[in-house]
Design a protein around this motif. Structure first.
Motif, PDB file in Angstrom:
ATOM      1  N   UNK A 395       0.837  -1.200   0.000  1.00  0.00           N
ATOM      2  CA  UNK A 395       0.000   0.000   0.000  1.00  0.00           C
ATOM      3  C   UNK A 395       0.873   1.252   0.000  1.00  0.00           C
ATOM      4  N   UNK A 396       1.897   1.252   0.818  1.00  0.00           N
ATOM      5  CA  UNK A 396       2.798   2.406   0.887  1.00  0.00           C
ATOM      6  C   UNK A 396       3.477   2.656  -0.455  1.00  0.00           C
ATOM      7  N   UNK A 397       3.946   1.585  -1.102  1.00  0.00           N
ATOM      8  CA  UNK A 397       4.612   1.720  -2.398  1.00  0.00           C
ATOM      9  C   UNK A 397       3.643   2.192  -3.475  1.00  0.00           C
ATOM     10  N   UNK A 398       2.445   1.639  -3.483  1.00  0.00           N
ATOM     11  CA  UNK A 398       1.458   2.015  -4.501  1.00  0.00           C
ATOM     12  C   UNK A 398       1.096   3.492  -4.398  1.00  0.00           C
ATOM     13  N   UNK A 399       0.840   3.943  -3.188  1.00  0.00           N
ATOM     14  CA  UNK A 399       0.482   5.348  -2.988  1.00  0.00           C
ATOM     15  C   UNK A 399       1.651   6.261  -3.356  1.00  0.00           C
ATOM     16  N   UNK A 400       2.876   5.836  -3.018  1.00  0.00           N
ATOM     17  CA  UNK A 400       4.064   6.629  -3.350  1.00  0.00           C
ATOM     18  C   UNK A 400       4.245   6.767  -4.854  1.00  0.00           C
ATOM     19  N   UNK A 401       3.677   5.842  -5.626  1.00  0.00           N
ATOM     20  CA  UNK A 401       3.799   5.886  -7.087  1.00  0.00           C
ATOM     21  C   UNK A 401       2.479   6.311  -7.731  1.00  0.00           C
ATOM     22  N   UNK A 402       1.753   7.173  -7.011  1.00  0.00           N
ATOM     23  CA  UNK A 402       0.559   7.849  -7.537  1.00  0.00           C
ATOM     24  C   UNK A 402      -0.560   6.900  -7.926  1.00  0.00           C
ATOM     25  N   UNK A 403      -0.720   5.818  -7.193  1.00  0.00           N
ATOM     26  CA  UNK A 403      -1.879   4.934  -7.355  1.00  0.00           C
ATOM     27  C   UNK A 403      -2.781   5.099  -6.144  1.00  0.00           C
ATOM     28  N   UNK A 404      -4.010   4.677  -6.282  1.00  0.00           N
ATOM     29  CA  UNK A 404      -4.943   4.705  -5.161  1.00  0.00           C
ATOM     30  C   UNK A 404      -5.712   3.393  -5.116  1.00  0.00           C
ATOM     31  N   UNK A 405      -6.302   3.117  -3.963  1.00  0.00           N
ATOM     32  CA  UNK A 405      -7.059   1.878  -3.786  1.00  0.00           C
ATOM     33  C   UNK A 405      -8.546   2.188  -3.828  1.00  0.00           C
ATOM     34  N   UNK A 406      -9.257   1.489  -4.700  1.00  0.00           N
ATOM     35  CA  UNK A 406     -10.692   1.694  -4.860  1.00  0.00           C
ATOM     36  C   UNK A 406     -11.442   1.217  -3.621  1.00  0.00           C
ATOM     37  N   UNK A 407     -10.930   0.185  -2.987  1.00  0.00           N
ATOM     38  CA  UNK A 407     -11.535  -0.359  -1.773  1.00  0.00           C
ATOM     39  C   UNK A 407     -10.464  -0.466  -0.694  1.00  0.00           C
ATOM     40  N   UNK A 408     -10.900  -0.532   0.543  1.00  0.00           N
ATOM     41  CA  UNK A 408      -9.977  -0.648   1.663  1.00  0.00           C
ATOM     42  C   UNK A 408      -9.145  -1.932   1.518  1.00  0.00           C
ATOM     43  N   UNK A 409      -7.815  -1.818   1.524  1.00  0.00           N
ATOM     44  CA  UNK A 409      -6.985  -3.017   1.343  1.00  0.00           C
ATOM     45  C   UNK A 409      -7.255  -4.061   2.422  1.00  0.00           C
ATOM     46  N   UNK A 410      -7.525  -5.278   1.991  1.00  0.00           N
ATOM     47  CA  UNK A 410      -7.819  -6.375   2.915  1.00  0.00           C
ATOM     48  C   UNK A 410      -7.530  -7.694   2.222  1.00  0.00           C
ATOM     49  N   UNK A 411      -7.184  -8.708   2.988  1.00  0.00           N
ATOM     50  CA  UNK A 411      -6.957 -10.020   2.412  1.00  0.00           C
ATOM     51  C   UNK A 411      -5.731 -10.068   1.531  1.00  0.00           C
ATOM     52  N   UNK A 412      -5.789 -10.906   0.495  1.00  0.00           N
ATOM     53  CA  UNK A 412      -4.636 -11.152  -0.376  1.00  0.00           C
ATOM     54  C   UNK A 412      -4.512 -10.132  -1.493  1.00  0.00           C
ATOM     55  N   UNK A 413      -5.636  -9.522  -1.910  1.00  0.00           N
ATOM     56  CA  UNK A 413      -5.623  -8.704  -3.120  1.00  0.00           C
ATOM     57  C   UNK A 413      -5.971  -7.245  -2.861  1.00  0.00           C
TER      58      UNK A 413
END
Length: 477
Positions: A395-413
């Motif tokens: 999550x930290x890496x994705x956000x640092x590279x200008x991505x966002x999560x459509x849903x709250x990160x949970x589980x494997x995916x």
């Protein structure tokens, strides 16, 4: 990558690269190849080289040229185009189109694509844990206990029990008590993985042409599997609290579906989990409109025991519970199971017998020991702890590279917004040795999408995100 020191010409190398991807279904039927100019820029070759490569693919029958549109991967099966359902007779048209899943989402395309090893790099698009996450000493121990006794001959030299090994069914029954699913051994049927269990249910309850409600976005193999059986897919939008009940109600009125397929807990790809209120309303719909629900709990080992499950609320009356152990323990042992209402059990058993006769009792007995000794529970706890750390890093890496999560990160995916067409991004990342899971894979009709699903266990690599950012920037240039 192409090399000018090879004994093959650049055109031959480029043609071979695309041919391999097409044959391994990394480029699905109907996919568009990069334009000549774009491909030349990507591969640092001349447009003449690209034209020569595409000509070779045409000669091999792997692609077709469409005037003013470009080159497309041929569909060898010449499948029928997408068909709409009931447009003339439906009393109320649902907000979501009713479709037969597009042919490029066929099962072989997905399975070959998701499990074809691109390189030694971590693969964010994979759907499983890395092998070292599942490494253990207790699994070999469980097998040695059996192979060193007369049980080896008893379990190997004759067919096992039709419903599955009795010891495993007893263990599974006790395990289901922990999540409040009431299933005595007599209501449990083992299978060759969870997908086989889903197939047993479909072949028992459905006939070609029957309408089936399936959550969307959803498990891509399920769309493909149902399509291959000739079912009519009714996509139900999946929300944070559960399926879109208004769309389900419209489908029920217009098409009288026979089945609803749901991943209630840690939904793939969003990570959503069903709420109690939504679960009650789904069950009310099922009772009112007389359809069954198959609840795929593949990720149960990663979820809290108190998570809401339809089968627990329903008591296995209209619901059928499906799960397996490939994701958490032993992919190649191929052990799954289902728990079903007593009235359906005999029919489900007959379908299993017709498809596989019985299932491997040796591995089933070994798994029973792993469950009874608490080894599986302790192993799952270790994996969950490790996954928590990987998820936080990803999550930290994705956000640092200008991505966002459509849903709250949970589980494997994680369900990630990238800002670019992920079908095109996937093909570009293949050149870098990375396999992605583009958002279009998780829809029945494979519409263009800027989303991708990442596996937290394999996407915590900083190098991947640097390459991802470079390739995405080049697409925006």
């Amino acid at each position: 990558m192409l090399t000018r020191t090879s004994t093959q010409s650049l055109a031959e190398q480029l043609a071979a690269l695309f041919a391999e991807r097409i044959r391994n279904r990394l480029l699905a039927p109907g996919s568009r190849l990069p334009s000549v100019r774009e491909c030349a820029r990507q591969q640092d070759v001349s447009p003449h080289t690209v034209v020569a490569a595409y000509d070779k693919l045409l000669a091999q029958g792997l692609v077709e040229a469409r005037r003013q549109r470009g080159f497309f991967v041929r569909d060898a099966a010449s499948a029928e185009p997408v068909r709409r359902l009931g447009a003339a007779t439906a009393p109320a048209a649902p907000a979501v189109p009713l479709v037969l899943a597009a042919t490029q989402a066929d099962a072989s395309s997905l399975i070959r694509g998701m499990f074809h090893r691109q390189s030694d790099k971590p693969q964010p698009g994979m759907g499983v844990f890395p092998p070292d996450w599942m490494d253990s000493t207790f699994m070999p121990t469980s097998l040695r206990r059996l192979t060193g006794t007369k049980a080896l001959q008893e379990l190997s030299l004759q067919y096992g029990e039709p419903a599955g090994d009795a010891a495993l069914r007893r263990s599974l029954s006790q395990k289901l008590v922990g999540i409040n699913v009431p299933a005595p051994p007599e209501q449990i049927l083992t299978s060759i993985g969870a997908t086989h269990a889903l197939d047993i249910v479909s072949r028992t309850l459905l006939r070609a042409g029957d309408p089936v409600m399936v959550e969307e976005p959803g498990w891509a193999i399920e769309f493909a599997r149902l399509e291959s059986l000739g079912m009519r897919i009714l996509p139900v939008p999946r929300r944070a609290d559960g399926p879109d009940l208004a769309v389900m109600a419209q489908y029920c009125e217009a098409h009288q579906p026979k089945l609803f397929v749901s991943v209630s807990v840690l939904h793939n790809p969003t990570g959503y989990s069903l709420t109690p209120g939504s679960a009650h309303r789904v069950l009310q719909l099922a009772n009112r409109h007389d359809f069954h629900i198959v609840e795929d709990d593949t990720y149960s080992h990663l979820a809290p025991e108190h998570a809401t499950r339809l089968c627990a609320l329903d008591g296995l009356q209209r619901t059928i519970y499906v799960s397996g152990f490939a994701k958490i323990l032993a992919p190649n042992w191929r052990i799954g199971f289902l728990a079903a209402p007593p009235a359906l059990f005999s029919r489900l058993l007959e379908t299993k017998l017709l498809s596989t006769l019985t299932t491997p009792a040796l591995f089933e007995r070994a798994l029973a020991w792993c469950i009874d000794q608490g080894q599986l529970r302790r192993h799952a706890e270790r994996v969950r702890l490790r996954l928590d750390g990987a998820r936080a890093r990803t999550v930290k890496l994705a956000i640092a590279h200008d991505c966002s999560f459509v849903s709250e990160p949970a589980g494997l995916f994680g369900w990630v917004e990238t800002g670019v067409d992920t079908d095109a991004l996937t093909q570009r990342m293949l050149d870098e040795g990375y396999l992605l899971a583009p958002g279009s894979l998780f829809h029945a009709r494979r519409p263009p999408s800027t989303l991708m699903r990442v596996n937290f266990a394999t996407a915590q690599d900083a190098t991947f995100w640097k390459v991802f950012a470079r390739v995405r920037a080049s697409m925006k240039a």
